[in-house]
Write a protein that holds these residues in place. Structure first.
Motif, short mmCIF file in Angstrom:
data_model
loop_
_atom_site.label_atom_id
_atom_site.label_comp_id
_atom_site.label_asym_id
_atom_site.label_seq_id
_atom_site.Cartn_x
_atom_site.Cartn_y
_atom_site.Cartn_z
N VAL A 317 0.86 -1.40 -0.19
CA VAL A 317 -0.07 0.18 -0.06
C VAL A 317 1.10 1.15 0.28
O VAL A 317 0.35 1.87 -0.63
N ALA A 318 1.86 1.36 0.77
CA ALA A 318 2.82 2.61 0.59
C ALA A 318 3.68 2.44 -0.72
O ALA A 318 3.38 3.49 -1.60
N ARG A 319 3.38 1.71 -1.75
CA ARG A 319 4.12 1.60 -3.03
C ARG A 319 3.10 2.52 -4.01
O ARG A 319 3.27 3.02 -4.87
N HIS A 320 1.96 1.39 -3.82
CA HIS A 320 0.73 2.26 -4.20
C HIS A 320 0.53 3.93 -4.31
O HIS A 320 0.25 4.34 -5.21
N LEU A 321 0.05 3.76 -3.02
CA LEU A 321 -0.12 5.44 -2.34
C LEU A 321 0.81 6.33 -2.27
O LEU A 321 0.97 7.25 -1.62
N ASP A 322 2.38 6.21 -2.69
CA ASP A 322 3.23 7.45 -2.60
C ASP A 322 2.92 7.73 -3.41
O ASP A 322 2.92 8.24 -4.29
N GLY A 323 3.34 8.78 -2.85
CA GLY A 323 2.89 10.45 -2.67
C GLY A 323 1.69 11.06 -2.28
O GLY A 323 1.14 11.78 -3.24
N TYR A 324 0.61 10.16 -2.07
CA TYR A 324 -0.81 11.11 -1.82
C TYR A 324 -1.00 11.33 -0.05
O TYR A 324 0.01 10.38 1.00
N ARG A 325 -1.05 12.31 -0.27
CA ARG A 325 -1.52 13.32 1.33
C ARG A 325 -2.64 13.70 1.58
O ARG A 325 -2.60 14.15 3.19
N GLY A 326 -3.87 12.97 1.53
CA GLY A 326 -4.80 13.28 1.57
C GLY A 326 -5.31 12.39 2.93
O GLY A 326 -4.71 11.56 3.98
N ILE A 327 -6.43 12.07 2.48
CA ILE A 327 -7.34 11.27 3.72
C ILE A 327 -7.14 9.15 3.42
O ILE A 327 -7.93 9.64 2.52
N LEU A 328 -7.14 9.22 3.91
CA LEU A 328 -7.07 7.30 3.69
C LEU A 328 -8.07 6.58 4.70
O LEU A 328 -8.26 6.98 5.92
N GLN A 329 -9.47 6.51 3.86
CA GLN A 329 -11.00 5.72 5.00
C GLN A 329 -10.52 4.18 4.82
O GLN A 329 -10.51 4.23 3.42
N VAL A 330 -9.56 3.19 5.82
CA VAL A 330 -9.56 2.55 5.43
C VAL A 330 -10.94 1.40 7.40
O VAL A 330 -11.02 1.63 7.90
N ASP A 331 -10.68 -0.18 6.98
CA ASP A 331 -11.16 -1.07 8.17
C ASP A 331 -9.39 -1.19 8.93
O ASP A 331 -8.93 -0.08 8.80
N GLY A 332 -9.91 -1.76 9.47
CA GLY A 332 -8.31 -1.87 11.13
C GLY A 332 -7.07 -2.59 11.23
O GLY A 332 -6.36 -2.49 11.69
N TYR A 333 -6.95 -3.13 9.44
CA TYR A 333 -5.50 -3.82 8.97
C TYR A 333 -4.37 -2.72 9.09
O TYR A 333 -4.48 -1.70 9.02
N ALA A 334 -3.52 -3.05 10.37
CA ALA A 334 -2.19 -2.30 10.47
C ALA A 334 -1.59 -1.97 9.72
O ALA A 334 -0.96 -1.20 9.95
N ALA A 335 -1.21 -2.82 7.89
CA ALA A 335 -0.80 -1.66 7.03
C ALA A 335 -0.74 -0.79 6.90
O ALA A 335 -0.31 -0.10 6.68
#
Length: 534
Positions: A317-335
């Protein structure tokens, strides 16, 4: 005939014949009456049986409707069925009721009163209309009279022509000119599959059937064979690999556009693939990212992007969203937490949590009847979703005001309840685990109260994942890593087309034709589904 009117013949033979005729008539009437009585008895039995069956089926329908749409207390006692299971149950019950009613009407011999026509929504304007005019026969004696049209009754029925194959024969004549040295011929039309047999429309049909409608290639192979068209599934698989390669720049661009959004949803699901060499299935993952600004009044196009990975690690996910600085809405997965670590400073995203995941943990305990705290929690949560329905599609400021008025007190009461009850519970109990799950994400859960762009849950991305789980179930596995990447690429674009109310087949056909003819990369935005024009 009354007794005084009855004239008896004087001839004995004639009198005997009259008596025999009257006896036969009486016997015929008795037989007819017996048949009518038997038919009536049969109708009574059919009606009684049918009414009982309809009553049972209707009761089941009402029970399911209460469990799905009823008051919160009624829903809590129902089993947890998926949307697909609900749809299947309703469809099968409605089919059963209609079959019984048809049987009753047939048994009644068409004597049932004709039902008044129900108001019906008109068919789409773009559908072809085939006019059929049924003229009445000319009554006797009216042949020479002028016929005047005073009105007409018009009805519409929906018809379908089954999809059929056709062969496009392309001829390119060669010419030579007298007194001129050389031969001229038109250039061959560009194709996605060079020297191949499929048109771009056929490629789109196969892709949409598999990646949008959940129809695996082996089933398509059997369907096409019914039309005496033999297309080997391995051949179709190779075509899909070519499509995945050609469409990959569009899928990458879609991810770029997602990262331009103010808020992104993220989730992941398994996608079994075959391990090289061993032939055994291994677990890979389909990471899913969704941008949908419509709930807070945004104007950006809705987009979904799938990414195939062998791992569920946070590095993905860090590679996929590299450069993103907004809101990330997710479940409780620690990754996802690594994107918001404090040491990332301004480079970190803002995490928003999902209240549906919190509710789900308590709901499971409530449904099992094993926790009073869980039942109390689920009941207290109900007003949160009711408040959200009222402000869906409104701008962020309106949403914040409504949440502060209606939801903030509910959230505060829930956390107060959990903090009060946690010390009383065994640390290893399920209710304690559910409470710790919520308390550990308090800041991310409360964030929707002060930011109108955030949703109360991450159901948006779960809805985007659901079609892929159906395709996964029907296909068993993705086949290989390459197949998984192709799956992610094509599904990205077809699902995005559907989110934008665009016909995926029409869009993909046009896009493949444009790519085959050398569409420039600098104009890739015009190729995207949200910019599709017929």
């Amino acid at each position: 005939m009354s007794a005084p009117d009855l004239v008896l013949p004087d001839d004995v033979d004639a009198l005997k014949a009259m008596v025999v005729a009257m006896a036969e008539k009486a016997a015929g009437l008795e037989e007819r009456n017996a048949d009518l009585e038997a038919h009536n008895t049969h109708l009574e039995l059919v009606n009684k049986s049918a009414e009982e069956r309809i009553a049972r089926l209707t009761a089941v329908v009402k029970m399911l409707e209460r469990s799905r749409f009823g008051s919160r207390s009624e829903r809590l006692r129902a089993g947890a069925l998926s949307e697909e299971q609900y749809a299947l149950v309703f469809d099968e019950i409605e089919t059963g009721v209609a079959a019984i009613q048809a049987q009753m009407e047939k048994s009644a011999g068409g004597s049932k009163a004709k039902r008044a026509p129900r108001p019906r929504k008109g068919f789409a304007a773009h559908l072809e209309r085939i006019e059929v005019v049924i003229e009445p026969e000319t009554p006797a004696g009216c042949e020479a009279l002028e016929k005047i049209l005073i009105g007409e009754d018009v009805s519409e029925r929906l018809d379908v022509t089954p999809a059929k194959f056709r062969v496009i024969v392309t001829r390119r004549p060669k010419y030579a000119y007298k007194g001129w040295d050389g031969v001229i011929q038109a250039a061959a039309p560009a194709r996605i599959i060079e020297s191949g047999i499929p048109t771009e429309a056929l490629l789109a049909q196969i892709a949409v059937s598999k990646y949008a409608d959940g129809l695996p290639l082996y089933r398509q192979e059997a369907i096409y064979a019914r039309d005496q068209v033999e297309i080997d599934r391995s051949q179709m698989a190779q075509w899909m690999g070519k499509l995945g390669f050609e469409l990959e720049p569009l899928a990458d661009y879609a991810l770029t556009r997602i990262k331009q959004g103010e808020r992104v949803f993220a989730d992941e699901t398994t996608l079994p693939t075959l391990a090289p060499g061993s032939g055994k299935a291994k677990t890979a993952y389909l990471w899913t990212y969704v941008r949908d600004d419509r709930p807070f009044g945004g104007s950006g196009p809705p987009i979904v992007v799938y990414r195939f990975e062998d791992s569920r690690a946070g590095e993905c996910v860090a590679r996929h969203l590299d450069g993103y600085r907004g809101i990330l809405q997710v479940d409780g997965y620690a990754a996802y937490n690594r994107l918001a670590r404090s040491d990332r400073g301004n480079d970190g995203v803002t995490l928003a949590a999902c209240w549906s995941h919190v509710r789900r943990k308590f709901y499971e305990l409530h449904a099992a009847g094993s926790s009073v705290i869980a039942s109390q929690t689920v009941a207290q949560m109900a007003p949160l979703w009711a408040a959200e329905e009222a402000v869906r599609g409104q701008d962020p400021a309106v949403r914040i005001t409504a949440r502060q008025e209606k939801s903030a007190a509910v959230v505060a009461a829930l956390f107060a309840l959990w903090e009060k009850e946690l010390p009383k519970l065994s640390g290893k109990s399920k209710p304690a685990e559910a409470i710790r799950y919520a308390l550990g994400r308090r800041a991310a859960l409360e964030r929707f109260l002060t930011d109108g762009r955030i949703e109360i849950d991450s159901n948006t991305v779960e809805r985007a994942i659901r079609p892929q789980t159906i395709t996964r179930k029907n296909s068993l596995f993705a086949g290989s890593d390459g197949g998984g990447r192709t799956w992610a690429t094509i599904a990205t674009l077809l699902t995005t087309a559907k989110m934008n109310q665009v016909d995926p087949h029409a869009w993909l056909t046009q896009t493949l034709e444009r790519i085959a003819n050398g569409w420039p990369n600098s104009a890739i935005e015009a190729l995207m589904p949200w910019n599709y024009h017929r």
